[in-house]
Enzyme design. Sequence first.
Site, mmCIF file in Angstrom:
data_model
loop_
_atom_site.group_PDB
_atom_site.id
_atom_site.type_symbol
_atom_site.label_atom_id
_atom_site.label_comp_id
_atom_site.label_asym_id
_atom_site.label_seq_id
_atom_site.Cartn_x
_atom_site.Cartn_y
_atom_site.Cartn_z
ATOM 1 N N LYS B 98 0.811 -1.193 0.039
ATOM 2 C CA LYS B 98 -0.183 0.116 -0.069
ATOM 3 C C LYS B 98 0.853 1.082 0.076
ATOM 4 O O LYS B 98 1.644 1.486 0.868
ATOM 5 C CB LYS B 98 -0.840 0.164 1.221
ATOM 6 C CG LYS B 98 -1.879 1.218 1.462
ATOM 7 C CD LYS B 98 -2.588 1.500 2.755
ATOM 8 C CE LYS B 98 -3.015 2.863 2.921
ATOM 9 N NZ LYS B 98 -3.721 2.988 4.120
ATOM 10 N N GLY B 159 -8.647 9.370 8.856
ATOM 11 C CA GLY B 159 -9.273 9.409 10.159
ATOM 12 C C GLY B 159 -10.171 10.553 10.388
ATOM 13 O O GLY B 159 -10.570 10.643 11.581
ATOM 14 N N GLY B 186 -11.451 8.176 5.063
ATOM 15 C CA GLY B 186 -12.407 8.947 5.376
ATOM 16 C C GLY B 186 -13.883 8.442 5.967
ATOM 17 O O GLY B 186 -14.712 9.229 6.235
ATOM 18 N N ASN B 207 -9.772 1.794 8.764
ATOM 19 C CA ASN B 207 -9.398 1.419 10.104
ATOM 20 C C ASN B 207 -9.792 2.218 11.404
ATOM 21 O O ASN B 207 -10.578 1.810 12.010
ATOM 22 C CB ASN B 207 -7.887 1.513 10.128
ATOM 23 C CG ASN B 207 -7.269 1.344 11.188
ATOM 24 O OD1 ASN B 207 -5.887 0.940 11.164
ATOM 25 N ND2 ASN B 207 -7.732 0.972 12.338
ATOM 26 N N THR B 208 -9.994 3.670 11.291
ATOM 27 C CA THR B 208 -10.357 4.343 12.491
ATOM 28 C C THR B 208 -11.914 4.426 12.628
ATOM 29 O O THR B 208 -12.134 4.086 13.930
ATOM 30 C CB THR B 208 -10.114 5.919 12.255
ATOM 31 O OG1 THR B 208 -8.685 6.046 11.537
ATOM 32 C CG2 THR B 208 -10.121 6.778 13.264
#
Lengths: 69, 261
Positions: B98, B159, B186, B207-208
């Site tokens: 990535k 995030g 996002g 993730n976040t």
Amino acid sequence: MLNLIINGEKRSVNAQTIPDLLQHEKVPQAHWQALAVACNGKVITRDAWADVAFKDGDAIEIVKPFVGG
Amino acid sequence: MSDQLTIAGKSFTSRLLIGSSMYPNQQVMLDSIAASGAQIVTVAIRRINLQGQHLSVQSLLAERNLTLLPNTAGCYTAEDAVFTAELAREALQTNWVKLEIIGDRETLLPDAVELIRAAEILVKKGFAVLPYCSDDPVACQRLVDAGCAAVMPLGSPIGSGQGILNLYNLDIIRSRISLPIILDAGIGTASDATLAMEHGCDGILLNTAIAKSNNPVLMASAMRKGMEAGHEAFLAGRIPKKTHAQASSPVSGLATKAHKH
């Protein structure tokens, strides 16, 4: 004794090769398989770890996977 | 099974790529990954701690048969990103990366120039490059031209949880690019994931939104369902929007009440 820069830190170590250094730093052998090591900006493949002889002033990077996004 | 996410010749039944960072603890991370159904998990590459703590996330994830996708997070130049990718390839024995090159410390927005330069170098070195990029159709096309395996435009800043800020751009990217499109960054909640999939994204990397929710395992499940709903809606094809109402019941045959004269 060699003066090396290990992960950005100046150190005097009694280690000539990568396996020497990992033992000196007490990195358990079970964790070696997920490590990557570079010497002076060049990644050293695992099969060549024992072949690279450190010189005074070499900059060594030892990394592994961490949590990340 | 035909409806799979295929990247660089490898197929996955899940279209969710999940990050491994910021969970309250390791068990919640593992349970969240399981609840999300994700088969690809991103990891960072960092210096080992010479004072101990050598426990590796790699063995934990690998023994669960998850594909690890190393990132180049924290890099600001093509040179640093290429070096990190080479370290990652050696550590994880994977040619997938990535590619993330930040151009601004405050917004964490990608540096398109460095990204394209690094992508060209890495493709020549045999990497399957998945670039985290801006939602700019031109930048995405340049990354395709560079030989990337997918493009991963942001929905909004990393995030931020602001969802997808520019659906117009996302639609242009989808209409022009046949490579897998993974919306990366996002996503705030499950409806954002649904929207991305409704607009034809092949997958989502997040993730976040899961790790920092009040209940990561439950949010992971919500994201999985939201994505599945959005993807099925995309495949089914939504009706066009109209300005005025259109009756759904038959307009003829309505009974009339007889009146006494």
